[in-house]
Design a protein around this motif. Structure first.
Motif, PDB file in Angstrom:
ATOM      1  N   GLY A 192      18.305  26.791  -5.412  1.00  0.00           N
ATOM      2  CA  GLY A 192      19.904  26.630  -6.231  1.00  0.00           C
ATOM      3  C   GLY A 192      20.864  25.630  -5.276  1.00  0.00           C
ATOM      4  N   GLN A 193      20.294  25.027  -4.442  1.00  0.00           N
ATOM      5  CA  GLN A 193      21.246  23.969  -3.559  1.00  0.00           C
ATOM      6  C   GLN A 193      21.454  22.680  -4.052  1.00  0.00           C
ATOM      7  N   LEU A 194      20.755  22.404  -5.118  1.00  0.00           N
ATOM      8  CA  LEU A 194      20.643  21.048  -5.937  1.00  0.00           C
ATOM      9  C   LEU A 194      20.980  21.355  -7.362  1.00  0.00           C
ATOM     10  N   ASP A 195      21.716  20.449  -8.189  1.00  0.00           N
ATOM     11  CA  ASP A 195      21.818  20.517  -9.549  1.00  0.00           C
ATOM     12  C   ASP A 195      20.607  20.079 -10.360  1.00  0.00           C
ATOM     13  N   LYS A 196      19.955  18.844  -9.773  1.00  0.00           N
ATOM     14  CA  LYS A 196      18.835  18.244 -10.323  1.00  0.00           C
ATOM     15  C   LYS A 196      18.310  17.384  -9.531  1.00  0.00           C
ATOM     16  N   VAL A 197      16.693  17.158  -9.754  1.00  0.00           N
ATOM     17  CA  VAL A 197      16.063  16.289  -9.102  1.00  0.00           C
ATOM     18  C   VAL A 197      15.589  15.064 -10.139  1.00  0.00           C
ATOM     19  N   ILE A 198      16.077  13.818  -9.664  1.00  0.00           N
ATOM     20  CA  ILE A 198      16.237  12.743 -10.702  1.00  0.00           C
ATOM     21  C   ILE A 198      15.298  11.654 -10.404  1.00  0.00           C
ATOM     22  N   PRO A 199      14.201  11.220 -11.030  1.00  0.00           N
ATOM     23  CA  PRO A 199      13.360  10.139 -10.809  1.00  0.00           C
ATOM     24  C   PRO A 199      14.345   8.747 -11.043  1.00  0.00           C
ATOM     25  N   ARG A 200      14.119   7.971  -9.995  1.00  0.00           N
ATOM     26  CA  ARG A 200      14.993   6.669  -9.951  1.00  0.00           C
ATOM     27  C   ARG A 200      15.129   5.982 -11.425  1.00  0.00           C
ATOM     28  N   ASP A 203      30.619  17.532  -6.813  1.00  0.00           N
ATOM     29  CA  ASP A 203      30.547  18.374  -7.983  1.00  0.00           C
ATOM     30  C   ASP A 203      29.152  18.366  -8.537  1.00  0.00           C
ATOM     31  N   TYR A 204      28.637  17.330  -8.615  1.00  0.00           N
ATOM     32  CA  TYR A 204      27.165  17.454  -8.824  1.00  0.00           C
ATOM     33  C   TYR A 204      26.138  16.856  -7.671  1.00  0.00           C
ATOM     34  N   ASN A 205      25.489  17.692  -7.191  1.00  0.00           N
ATOM     35  CA  ASN A 205      24.541  17.337  -6.066  1.00  0.00           C
ATOM     36  C   ASN A 205      23.105  16.976  -6.828  1.00  0.00           C
ATOM     37  N   PHE A 206      22.955  15.583  -6.662  1.00  0.00           N
ATOM     38  CA  PHE A 206      21.606  15.298  -7.296  1.00  0.00           C
ATOM     39  C   PHE A 206      20.678  15.013  -6.045  1.00  0.00           C
ATOM     40  N   ALA A 207      19.291  14.715  -6.345  1.00  0.00           N
ATOM     41  CA  ALA A 207      18.322  14.155  -5.253  1.00  0.00           C
ATOM     42  C   ALA A 207      17.274  13.450  -6.045  1.00  0.00           C
ATOM     43  N   GLU A 208      16.765  12.578  -5.062  1.00  0.00           N
ATOM     44  CA  GLU A 208      15.615  11.787  -5.624  1.00  0.00           C
ATOM     45  C   GLU A 208      14.234  12.391  -5.322  1.00  0.00           C
ATOM     46  N   PRO A 209      13.306  12.436  -6.295  1.00  0.00           N
ATOM     47  CA  PRO A 209      11.844  13.448  -5.678  1.00  0.00           C
ATOM     48  C   PRO A 209      11.408  13.160  -4.518  1.00  0.00           C
ATOM     49  N   GLY A 210      11.036  14.187  -3.883  1.00  0.00           N
ATOM     50  CA  GLY A 210      10.372  14.090  -2.443  1.00  0.00           C
ATOM     51  C   GLY A 210      11.227  14.057  -1.388  1.00  0.00           C
ATOM     52  N   ALA A 211      12.710  13.660  -1.742  1.00  0.00           N
ATOM     53  CA  ALA A 211      13.671  13.671  -0.394  1.00  0.00           C
ATOM     54  C   ALA A 211      13.621  14.706   0.419  1.00  0.00           C
ATOM     55  N   CYS A 252       5.736   4.128  -7.111  1.00  0.00           N
ATOM     56  CA  CYS A 252       4.409   4.067  -7.006  1.00  0.00           C
ATOM     57  C   CYS A 252       3.865   4.707  -8.310  1.00  0.00           C
ATOM     58  N   GLN A 253       3.256   3.770  -9.272  1.00  0.00           N
ATOM     59  CA  GLN A 253       2.788   3.896 -10.569  1.00  0.00           C
ATOM     60  C   GLN A 253       1.616   4.995 -10.549  1.00  0.00           C
ATOM     61  N   SER A 254       0.965   5.090  -9.425  1.00  0.00           N
ATOM     62  CA  SER A 254      -0.124   6.142  -9.331  1.00  0.00           C
ATOM     63  C   SER A 254       0.341   7.512  -9.016  1.00  0.00           C
ATOM     64  N   CYS A 255       1.305   7.735  -8.209  1.00  0.00           N
ATOM     65  CA  CYS A 255       1.535   8.998  -7.760  1.00  0.00           C
ATOM     66  C   CYS A 255       2.976   9.319  -7.776  1.00  0.00           C
ATOM     67  N   GLY A 256       3.871   8.365  -8.115  1.00  0.00           N
ATOM     68  CA  GLY A 256       5.294   8.649  -8.233  1.00  0.00           C
ATOM     69  C   GLY A 256       6.034   8.596  -6.884  1.00  0.00           C
ATOM     70  N   TYR A 257       5.291   8.062  -5.741  1.00  0.00           N
ATOM     71  CA  TYR A 257       6.276   8.080  -4.614  1.00  0.00           C
ATOM     72  C   TYR A 257       7.565   6.978  -4.825  1.00  0.00           C
ATOM     73  N   LYS A 296       0.794  -1.114   0.086  1.00  0.00           N
ATOM     74  CA  LYS A 296       0.027   0.032   0.119  1.00  0.00           C
ATOM     75  C   LYS A 296       0.847   1.109  -0.323  1.00  0.00           C
ATOM     76  N   CYS A 297       0.572   2.059  -0.976  1.00  0.00           N
ATOM     77  CA  CYS A 297       1.346   3.488  -0.903  1.00  0.00           C
ATOM     78  C   CYS A 297       1.001   4.112   0.150  1.00  0.00           C
ATOM     79  N   PRO A 298       2.245   4.599   0.933  1.00  0.00           N
ATOM     80  CA  PRO A 298       2.112   5.586   2.137  1.00  0.00           C
ATOM     81  C   PRO A 298       1.654   6.890   1.696  1.00  0.00           C
ATOM     82  N   GLN A 299       1.589   7.326   0.258  1.00  0.00           N
ATOM     83  CA  GLN A 299       1.424   8.712  -0.011  1.00  0.00           C
ATOM     84  C   GLN A 299      -0.119   8.642  -0.524  1.00  0.00           C
TER      85      GLN A 299
END
Length: 285
Positions: free
Chosen positions: A257-265, A217-225, A51-56, A31-34
């Motif tokens: 401006g504190q990240l270079d990109k938010v990248i889906p998994r 040198d590159y600061n990335f993150a996953e969505p919603g982190a 999650c295929q429904s909301c992208g969590y 069950k998706c927690p979101q």
């Protein structure tokens, strides 16, 4: 007669529900927690735990991330045998470490090693929030520092996936020292021309954010982190203001401006291999 009637009715109500529970084995559905959508666990795994429904983005274990990221059979782990001790004789600490080892199958909150991403070799450190909430103690800092030193010896890039609640209080100042140690070895690595990429996952907080997590040198993150140093409530009480709803999310940091990109998994492996390709002149290393 009346008593028998109610007893039979109660039995009639409860027996089918017990059978229904037995028909769906544990672990088959998630069950998706979101968004609360229910889905098959196999389908969720196939979709890289998104999650295929909301992208969590579900949190990953260290070895799940290694399996998703690295070319099959290419990963070689470093320093797996290292374990924490109890330098301050903190009550109950060793027992908690033993429980986490049993629960997670890990000796500590980070897995380090080297492998290939679409053919490009790199050293990696992957933090696992299941072990002491990914807190950074002496062994976590030492394993990360050693992996960076090996990258210098092998002339390879470094990628660190962060997931942490901060410094480990049971080790006191020894834990806080890891902030300086990891930052110092990264300075040496940078001066030597090394490429360092951070990927911040949920949650990345405290001393980890204030040290190596923010030095890429590159600061990335996953969505919603969740990414930050102090907690939201502490900051609001300190500045006596209400913070934006999306404060300390990856998207908020990107906007400021504190990240270079938010990248889906599901795009991360290709993005990382593209960056590695650029910095190795398009050739394999």
């Amino acid at each position: 007669m009346i008593k028998d009637f109610f007893v039979k009715k109660k039995k009639y109500v409860t027996v089918p529900s017990q059978k229904a529970k037995q028909e769906v084995p544990e672990g088959i559905m998630k069950k998706c927690p979101q968004c609360k959508k229910i889905m098959y666990a196999k389908e969720l795994k196939k979709n890289l735990y998104i999650c295929q429904s909301c992208g969590y983005h579900y949190p990953l274990t260290a070895y799940e991330r290694v399996e998703i990221l690295f070319d099959k059979g290419s990963f070689e782990e470093f320093d797996r045998e290292m374990i924490s001790e109890n330098p301050l004789d903190f009550s109950g600490y060793l027992e908690k470490l033993d429980k986490d080892r049993e629960k997670t199958g890990l000796n500590e909150a980070v897995v380090t090693g080297k492998g290939k991403i679409n053919g490009y070799s790199t050293v990696v450190a992957v933090m696992d929030s299941r072990f002491r909430m990914g807190s950074m103690g002496s062994v976590v800092g030492e394993k990360i520092a050693r992996s960076i030193e090996r990258a210098m010896e092998l002339n390879l890039p470094v990628i660190i996936f962060t997931a942490s609640g901060g410094a480990r209080m049971q080790e006191g100042m020894l834990s806080l020292m890891q902030m300086a140690k990891t930052s110092a070895v990264l300075k040496q690595f940078s001066d030597d021309g090394g490429l360092f990429i951070t990927v911040m996952t949920h949650p990345t907080t405290g001393g980890v954010t204030a040290s190596f997590a923010s030095l890429g040198d590159y600061n990335f993150a996953e969505p919603g982190a969740l990414i930050g140093f102090a907690g939201r409530r502490v900051i609001e009480q300190t500045i006596r203001e209400e913070l934006p709803e999306d404060f300390q999310t990856a998207e908020f940091l990107l906007k400021h401006g504190q990240l270079d990109k938010v990248i889906p998994r599901d795009e991360l492996k290709e993005t990382l291999s593209t960056v590695l390709s650029i910095h190795t002149g398009g050739g394999e290393k």
